[in-house]
Motif scaffolding. Structure first.
Motif, mmCIF file in Angstrom:
data_model
loop_
_atom_site.group_PDB
_atom_site.id
_atom_site.type_symbol
_atom_site.label_atom_id
_atom_site.label_comp_id
_atom_site.label_asym_id
_atom_site.label_seq_id
_atom_site.Cartn_x
_atom_site.Cartn_y
_atom_site.Cartn_z
ATOM 1 N N UNK A 101 5.617 2.386 -21.004
ATOM 2 C CA UNK A 101 5.769 3.825 -20.838
ATOM 3 C C UNK A 101 6.712 4.165 -19.703
ATOM 4 N N UNK A 102 6.311 5.157 -18.889
ATOM 5 C CA UNK A 102 7.186 5.631 -17.814
ATOM 6 C C UNK A 102 7.330 4.619 -16.686
ATOM 7 N N UNK A 103 6.381 3.683 -16.567
ATOM 8 C CA UNK A 103 6.451 2.665 -15.508
ATOM 9 C C UNK A 103 7.205 1.446 -16.025
ATOM 10 N N UNK A 104 8.469 1.642 -16.389
ATOM 11 C CA UNK A 104 9.213 0.613 -17.084
ATOM 12 C C UNK A 104 9.867 -0.436 -16.210
ATOM 13 N N UNK A 105 10.096 -0.149 -14.925
ATOM 14 C CA UNK A 105 10.747 -1.129 -14.048
ATOM 15 C C UNK A 105 9.720 -2.139 -13.566
ATOM 16 N N UNK A 106 9.939 -3.417 -13.888
ATOM 17 C CA UNK A 106 9.001 -4.451 -13.448
ATOM 18 C C UNK A 106 9.556 -5.265 -12.276
ATOM 19 N N UNK A 109 1.778 -8.412 -15.277
ATOM 20 C CA UNK A 109 0.571 -8.849 -15.968
ATOM 21 C C UNK A 109 0.228 -7.921 -17.129
ATOM 22 N N UNK A 110 0.452 -6.629 -16.935
ATOM 23 C CA UNK A 110 0.216 -5.673 -18.009
ATOM 24 C C UNK A 110 1.160 -5.950 -19.176
ATOM 25 N N UNK A 111 2.402 -6.296 -18.873
ATOM 26 C CA UNK A 111 3.370 -6.606 -19.928
ATOM 27 C C UNK A 111 2.990 -7.892 -20.654
ATOM 28 N N UNK A 168 20.122 -3.931 -8.874
ATOM 29 C CA UNK A 168 19.750 -4.262 -10.251
ATOM 30 C C UNK A 168 18.278 -3.970 -10.492
ATOM 31 N N UNK A 169 17.927 -3.777 -11.757
ATOM 32 C CA UNK A 169 16.543 -3.606 -12.175
ATOM 33 C C UNK A 169 16.323 -4.301 -13.508
ATOM 34 N N UNK A 170 15.140 -4.899 -13.656
ATOM 35 C CA UNK A 170 14.688 -5.410 -14.953
ATOM 36 C C UNK A 170 13.685 -4.402 -15.499
ATOM 37 N N UNK A 171 13.929 -3.948 -16.721
ATOM 38 C CA UNK A 171 13.183 -2.822 -17.292
ATOM 39 C C UNK A 171 12.602 -3.208 -18.647
ATOM 40 N N UNK A 172 11.418 -2.682 -18.938
ATOM 41 C CA UNK A 172 10.800 -2.862 -20.247
ATOM 42 C C UNK A 172 10.495 -1.502 -20.857
ATOM 43 N N UNK A 173 10.435 -1.444 -22.169
ATOM 44 C CA UNK A 173 10.049 -0.208 -22.855
ATOM 45 C C UNK A 173 8.582 -0.243 -23.271
ATOM 46 N N UNK A 174 7.868 -1.297 -22.897
ATOM 47 C CA UNK A 174 6.491 -1.486 -23.359
ATOM 48 C C UNK A 174 5.442 -0.858 -22.443
ATOM 49 N N UNK A 226 0.826 -1.197 0.000
ATOM 50 C CA UNK A 226 0.000 0.000 0.000
ATOM 51 C C UNK A 226 0.867 1.257 0.000
ATOM 52 N N UNK A 227 0.593 2.157 -0.955
ATOM 53 C CA UNK A 227 1.259 3.455 -0.984
ATOM 54 C C UNK A 227 0.261 4.498 -1.446
ATOM 55 N N UNK A 228 0.242 5.628 -0.767
ATOM 56 C CA UNK A 228 -0.684 6.701 -1.108
ATOM 57 C C UNK A 228 -0.048 7.564 -2.190
ATOM 58 N N UNK A 229 -0.385 7.283 -3.438
ATOM 59 C CA UNK A 229 0.146 8.043 -4.560
ATOM 60 C C UNK A 229 -0.911 8.118 -5.650
ATOM 61 N N UNK A 230 -0.675 8.928 -6.642
ATOM 62 C CA UNK A 230 -1.666 9.125 -7.697
ATOM 63 C C UNK A 230 -1.763 7.859 -8.548
ATOM 64 N N UNK A 231 -2.948 7.240 -8.600
ATOM 65 C CA UNK A 231 -3.091 6.016 -9.394
ATOM 66 C C UNK A 231 -2.842 6.291 -10.876
ATOM 67 N N UNK A 232 -2.120 5.391 -11.522
ATOM 68 C CA UNK A 232 -1.863 5.480 -12.956
ATOM 69 C C UNK A 232 -1.598 4.071 -13.464
ATOM 70 N N UNK A 233 -1.393 3.944 -14.763
ATOM 71 C CA UNK A 233 -1.219 2.621 -15.350
ATOM 72 C C UNK A 233 -0.078 1.861 -14.685
ATOM 73 N N UNK A 234 -0.396 0.681 -14.145
ATOM 74 C CA UNK A 234 0.621 -0.156 -13.519
ATOM 75 C C UNK A 234 1.089 0.336 -12.157
ATOM 76 N N UNK A 235 0.407 1.365 -11.599
ATOM 77 C CA UNK A 235 0.843 1.940 -10.326
ATOM 78 C C UNK A 235 -0.407 2.313 -9.527
ATOM 79 N N UNK A 236 -0.671 1.585 -8.464
ATOM 80 C CA UNK A 236 -1.917 1.759 -7.732
ATOM 81 C C UNK A 236 -1.668 1.930 -6.239
ATOM 82 N N UNK A 237 -2.690 2.380 -5.518
ATOM 83 C CA UNK A 237 -2.545 2.577 -4.072
ATOM 84 C C UNK A 237 -2.492 1.242 -3.338
ATOM 85 N N UNK A 238 -3.261 0.280 -3.780
ATOM 86 C CA UNK A 238 -3.033 -1.108 -3.358
ATOM 87 C C UNK A 238 -2.484 -1.833 -4.567
#
Length: 448
Positions: free
Chosen positions: A293-298, A329-331, A285-291, A129-141
Motif C-alpha cells: 500500500x502507501x508504505x511502499x519504500x522498504x 517481514x511484512x513483504x 535511491x529507494x527500493x519500493x514495492x507495490x505490495x 523511535x518516532x512519535x507518529x500514528x501507528x499503521x501497517x508497517x509503520x510503528x513508534x518503535x
C-alpha cells in the motif's frame, strides 16, 4: 490505623495487583512464532554482510538531541514532530531516543576516530523511535538494518551498496521490489536549483497546501515529495535538480548507473526523489514495492559526504542505506514465504517422575550432538505427576516434533528408550540403547 482502614487495605492492595498493564501503542511485542522470522532475517543479513566484508557495530539507543538536530536538519519532519526527546533529570542533558541510525553511527566513527586507518564498511541492526500514528508497517518503535561505507568517495561504493541490497532481496526471495535513483548533486548546484524551485512554487502559491507554504523557504525540496493530489501538476512542472548538475556530479551519477547496468540491476530515474534528511548529496535511491500500500519504500539511502564534518569530524565522504525490518517481514509474509520451522527434532515423554534424571541425561546428550529436544514438564509442582500418556502424546504431536522419545519404566529397566515416529503416518516405533545414544542419534539425524 482504624479498623475500617485495616479492613480495606488488603482489598485495595488486591485491586492494585490485579490491574492489567499493556504495552505502549505502536511499540509491539515480538513473540513466537513470529520472532523466528526476525531471527531468520537477521541471520540472512549477517551472512550476506560477511560476504561483502562489512563489519557489525552496536550503537546506543539514546543520543544527544543536538546530534539529530544538526545532522538531520531542524526543518525535517523527524526533528520537528517525531522525535522522543527529554531532559535527563540527573544532569539536565537534552537526550533523544534515536529516530534513525546513520547520525549515531557517524557520531561513533568520529568519537572513536575509526577512519584513522582508512575507510570502513559497517552495518547495524536495532530499534528506532518516532512519535507518529501507528499503521501497517509503520510503528513508534520500529527496527532498521543499515549498511554504511565511510571514507570512500567514488561511485563504485554507491553501486556496491545498491548491489548489496539487491542481493539481499534475492536471498530473501523477494520479487516485487523496484529500484529508483536520483542525484542531488552538490551544495552549490542545489542552491541554484533551490532558487529556481522557490520561484516556480511562488508562482503557484494558490495551489500549495499549508505544509508546502511553511516549507517554501526553509526546505522546498521536501515539497517535491508531497502526496497531495492537488499539487501533483505543479510538482511535475517544477525545475528538475538533474538539469542543474555540473560535469563532476553527472559523471558520478553515470558511473553508478554503468556499474548497475553491467550487473543487470534494473532501475528507473526519479527526478523527484529527495529522501527525508538534509544530509544527502549526489546519489540517492529507494527500493519500493507495490505490495504494501502507501508504505511502499522498504529501503532507502544515498551519499552524505558532509555529515561527518557536521558532527565535528574531519571532512570525509560516506554513503549508506537503511531498510525497515517490519516492512521487509511484512513483504515476505505477503509473498507467501513459509515460516521458519520451529519444531523440535524430538519430544521426550516422561510417564513417571522417576524417569526424569535419565531422560534429561539423554536429552543433554542429544543437544550436544546438535539436536533440538523438548522435554515434557509437569503443569504444576503440586505432586500431581507428569500427566497421562495420552495428553503427553498430544503435546508431542502439537509441538511438531518428528520423533517422540518414551522413557517408560519397562524400557528403562532394560536400559532402553522407545523412539516413536510422529510424522510418517504409520507411527513406527523401535527401542534404542541408552548406552549408545550417539550411534542411534546418527540414524535419527538421517531421517530428519
Amino acid at each position: 490505623m482504624s479498623e475500617s482502614v485495616k479492613e480495606n487495605a488488603p482489598k485495595a492492595d488486591k485491586a492494585a495487583k490485579a490491574q492489567k498493564l499493556v504495552g505502549v501503542k505502536g511499540m509491539n511485542d515480538i513473540l513466537p512464532p513470529d520472532s523466528a522470522r526476525w531471527e531468520w532475517l537477521e541471520a540472512q543479513v549477517r551472512g550476506l554482510m560477511a560476504r561483502y566484508a562489512y563489519r557489525n557495530v552496536r550503537l546506543p539507543i539514546v543520543e544527544p538531541t543536538a546530534l539529530f538536530v544538526r545532522g538531520l536538519g531542524e526543518v525535517t519532519d523527524i526533528v520537528e514532530k517525531e522525535m522522543y526527546s527529554f531532559e535527563d533529570r540527573l544532569n539536565g542533558e537534552q537526550l533523544t531516543l534515536r529516530p534513525e541510525g546513520t547520525a549515531g553511527l557517524v557520531r561513533a566513527v568520529v568519537e572513536h576516530n575509526l577512519l584513522y586507518e582508512g575507510g570502513k564498511r559497517l552495518y547495524y541492526m536495532g530499534p528506532m523511535f518516532r512519535h507518529e500514528r501507528p499503521q501497517r508497517g509503520r510503528y513508534r518503535q520500529f527496527h532498521q538494518i543499515g549498511a554504511e561505507v565511510l571514507g570512500f568517495g567514488g561511485p563504485e561504493v554507491d553501486a556496491e551498496l545498491i548491489l548489496l541490497a539487491n542481493d539481499l532481496w534475492k536471498v530473501l526471495g523477494l520479487k516485487d521490489v523496484r529500484l529508483e535513483l536520483n542525484s542531488l548533486g552538490q551544495p552549490a548546484e542545489r542552491q541554484a536549483h533551490r532558487a529556481a524551485l522557490i520561484a516556480h512554487l511562488e508562482q503557484h502559491s494558490d495551489v500549495l497546501d499549508e505544509e508546502a507554504k511553511r516549507r517554501l523557504h526553509s526546505n522546498p525540496l521536501r515539497i517535491l515529495d508531497t502526496k497531495n493530489p492537488a499539487m501533483q501538476s505543479v510538482v511535475e512542472a517544477a525545475p528538475r535538480l538533474l538539469d542543474f548538475l555540473g560535469e563532476a556530479s553527472l559523471a558520478h551519477f553515470n558511473a553508478v548507473k554503468a556499474i548497475l547496468d553491467a550487473n543487470g540491476v534494473a532501475y528507473s530515474i526519479n527526478p523527484r526523489l529527495v529522501r527525508g534528511m538534509d544530509y544527502y548529496n549526489l546519489t540517492v535511491f529507494e527500493f519500493i514495492t507495490t505490495s504494501l500500500g502507501s508504505q511502499g519504500t522498504i529501503c532507502g539511502g544515498g551519499r552524505y559526504d558532509y555529515l561527518i564534518e557536521q558532527v565535528g569530524g574531519k571532512p570525509s565522504p560516506a554513503v549508506g542505506w537503511a531498510l525497515g525490518v517490519e516492512r521487509v517481514l511484512e513483504l515476505i509474509k505477503e509473498q507467501g514465504e513459509a515460516l521458519p520451522d520451529l519444531a523440535p527434532d524430538v519430544y521426550a515423554i516422561i510417564p513417571e517422575t522417576a524417569a526424569l534424571p535419565v531422560a534429561m541425561q539423554v536429552l543433554q546428550a542429544l543437544r550436544a550432538l546438535g539436536f533440538s529436544a523438548q522435554m515434557h514438564a509437569a503443569a504444576s509442582g503440586g505432586g500431581e505427576g507428569m500427566g497421562s500418556m495420552k495428553s503427553q502424546f498430544k503435546k508431542a504431536d502439537a509441538s511438531g516434533a518428528r520423533f517422540a522419545l518414551v522413557f517408560g519404566a519397562e524400557e528403562l529397566a532394560q536400559g532402553q528408550v522407545a523412539v516413536k515416529s510422529l510424522r510418517d503416518g504409520a507411527g513406527a516405533q523401535r527401542t534404542e540403547s541408552l548406552a549408545t545414544v550417539a550411534t542411534w542419534a546418527h540414524t535419527l539425524q538421517s531421517a530428519l
